[in-house]
Scaffold this motif. Structure first.
Motif, short mmCIF file in Angstrom:
data_model
loop_
_atom_site.label_atom_id
_atom_site.label_comp_id
_atom_site.label_asym_id
_atom_site.label_seq_id
_atom_site.Cartn_x
_atom_site.Cartn_y
_atom_site.Cartn_z
N LEU A 1 0.85 -1.18 0.00
CA LEU A 1 0.00 0.00 0.00
C LEU A 1 0.89 1.23 0.00
CD1 LEU A 1 -2.97 0.88 0.03
CD2 LEU A 1 -2.80 1.08 2.51
N LEU A 2 0.63 2.13 -0.94
CA LEU A 2 1.42 3.35 -1.09
C LEU A 2 0.83 4.42 -0.18
CD1 LEU A 2 1.94 1.51 -3.56
CD2 LEU A 2 2.08 3.55 -4.96
N ASN A 3 1.56 4.76 0.87
CA ASN A 3 1.07 5.67 1.91
C ASN A 3 1.95 6.91 1.92
OD1 ASN A 3 -0.24 6.78 4.10
ND2 ASN A 3 0.45 5.26 5.58
N GLY A 4 1.73 7.81 0.97
CA GLY A 4 2.58 9.00 0.85
C GLY A 4 4.00 8.58 0.48
N ASN A 5 4.98 9.00 1.28
CA ASN A 5 6.38 8.63 1.00
C ASN A 5 6.79 7.35 1.73
OD1 ASN A 5 6.61 9.50 3.63
ND2 ASN A 5 7.68 11.41 3.13
N GLU B 1 4.01 0.62 2.58
CA GLU B 1 3.51 -0.29 3.62
C GLU B 1 3.34 -1.68 3.03
OE1 GLU B 1 2.56 0.78 6.77
OE2 GLU B 1 2.34 2.95 6.57
N THR B 2 4.02 -2.67 3.60
CA THR B 2 3.78 -4.04 3.18
C THR B 2 2.52 -4.52 3.90
OG1 THR B 2 5.10 -5.08 4.93
CG2 THR B 2 6.25 -4.40 2.92
N LYS C 1 10.89 5.06 3.17
CA LYS C 1 11.05 3.88 4.01
C LYS C 1 9.99 2.84 3.70
CE LYS C 1 8.75 6.11 7.98
NZ LYS C 1 8.92 6.52 9.38
N ILE C 2 10.28 1.62 4.11
CA ILE C 2 9.35 0.51 3.92
C ILE C 2 9.01 -0.05 5.30
CG2 ILE C 2 8.93 -1.71 2.79
CD1 ILE C 2 11.24 -1.05 0.88
N ILE C 3 7.72 -0.17 5.57
CA ILE C 3 7.26 -0.77 6.83
C ILE C 3 7.03 -2.26 6.57
CG2 ILE C 3 5.56 -0.70 8.69
CD1 ILE C 3 7.07 1.93 8.39
N PHE C 4 7.87 -3.10 7.13
CA PHE C 4 7.74 -4.54 6.93
C PHE C 4 6.93 -5.22 8.04
CE2 PHE C 4 11.37 -4.11 3.97
CZ PHE C 4 10.88 -4.86 2.92
#
Length: 381
Positions: free
Chosen positions: A283-287, A290-291, A325-328
């Motif tokens: 999911l693309l959450n601004g910059n 989100e996995t 950043k990526i939230i894993f």
């Protein structure tokens, strides 16, 4: 609290017109995502949408979720031991009705958003007032809420909340949130690979060689709908083998997500001999990238290192689309650290509505958590 009030809504159709303006910085509080929850929430979940007002102006939005664990088919089948059996018995008999202030389906501080600066004392007061209001709503329906949990705060926020009413509530830390801060100097996936030490560059090459026969493809809404049964089968296999569950997604969840969120939601399929053997979602959450949930055929995953390749592919997408950043999320901490994600401690707060049980929370809660032993990896030079 004198200048602030709140209203609790049970349907997105009731939300104020300015809701999305207030929720602008967090996709997980915007109406198109809330409609996903409304149209395809887990069968044991009911959502509440909270509007926070300064006089008549909407300045804050928040999410609450009620879970009935009596409707759950399984708490998770991976860990079969005495401690797990005791945990399951306690949840079924003493903690089956749970209220979350926040989003229990994702990891991260996604419970509320404000357009104006508001003090942590007011935030603490508002969250507790909302919890009491929803608890009383269920009480009127002859349902006793057992546990109230305020979910996922970064350490700064947790420390601030503890200066106020949250100082009376038991604070807990579960598995950390694995977050990958992407260096701005990485422009391409080749930059990422070049940053690895030899051991982890070899791991990258080995995993890609193993999965050479796998074809990856982003699926359209029509393709997701056509593959819905298979997607759910793959998701359900992974979910039921998790160490602990409080819900299972509805079968139409992924197609509903794509329908509501369009290009902001990505479902990537993994095919072997034209058969879907795995998928991951983003999911693309601004910059922030989100996995979300994923699924796979267990045999193919073992033979083709499918899960590791999913992590690499999500990272490549994040780098090449210039996310910060990526939230894993939680789970699989060691393998996520091996691709570059680092653990960020997050706090929650929890209380039992029975005051005698609540006094024992500091002793009870640590016994309910699955044992966690892992070694953080450091893949870069």
């Amino acid at each position: 609290m004198d200048t602030h009030s709140f209203e609790i809504f049970s349907s997105t159709a009731q939300l104020p017109e300015t809701w999305d303006k207030v929720a602008h910085n967090n996709v997980f509080l915007q109406t198109h995502y809330l409609k996903v929850l409304e149209d395809s929430a887990p069968t044991n979940m009911q959502c509440f949408y909270i509007g926070i007002f300064e006089k008549s102006e909407l300045i804050g939005v928040a999410l609450a979720q009620y879970l009935n664990l009596n409707k759950l088919e399984s708490f998770g089948e991976r860990d079969q031991c005495l401690k797990t059996s005791i945990r399951n018995f306690i949840f079924k008999n003493f903690a089956s009705h749970v209220l979350f202030l926040g989003n229990n389906m994702i990891t991260g501080q996604n419970g509320y958003e404000f357009t104006k600066a508001i003090g942590f004392k007011d935030i603490a007061d508002l969250l507790l007032e909302c919890a009491n209001a929803i608890t009383n709503y269920f009480k009127d329906q002859k349902i006793a809420i057992h546990i109230v949990s305020f979910k996922d705060f970064y350490q700064h926020c947790a420390e601030e909340l503890k200066k106020h009413q949250f100082s009376k509530i038991y604070e807990f830390n579960t598995q950390p949130n694995m977050i990958f801060e992407l260096p701005k100097k990485w422009q391409t996936n080749e930059d990422y690979i070049a940053a690895f030490s030899k051991k982890y560059r070899d791991q990258y090459k080995r995993s890609h060689k193993k999965s050479a026969e796998i074809v990856t493809k982003e699926l359209s809404l029509e393709e997701i709908t056509r593959q819905e049964e298979r997607i759910y089968e793959l998701y359900h296999h992974v979910a039921k083998n998790a160490p602990f569950n409080t819900f299972f997604l509805a079968k139409n969840h992924f197609s509903t997500f794509k329908k509501q969120c369009g290009e902001r939601f990505k479902l990537v399929g993994y095919f072997l001999e034209e058969k879907l053997v795995g998928f991951h979602t983003l999911l693309l959450n601004g910059n922030v990238l989100e996995t979300y949930f994923l699924g796979y055929d267990d045999q193919v995953q073992k033979e083709k290192m499918l899960y590791l390749n999913m992590l690499y592919n999500m990272t490549e997408f994040g780098i090449e689309n210039r996310f910060e950043k990526i939230i894993f999320g939680r789970t699989a901490l060691e393998i996520k650290s091996s691709i570059g994600a680092e653990p960020i401690v997050m706090s929650g707060f929890i209380y039992h509505t029975n005051k005698w049980v609540n006094k024992l929370m500091p002793k009870i809660f640590p016994q309910l958590e699955p044992d966690l032993v892992w070694q953080q990896r450091h893949p870069f030079k």
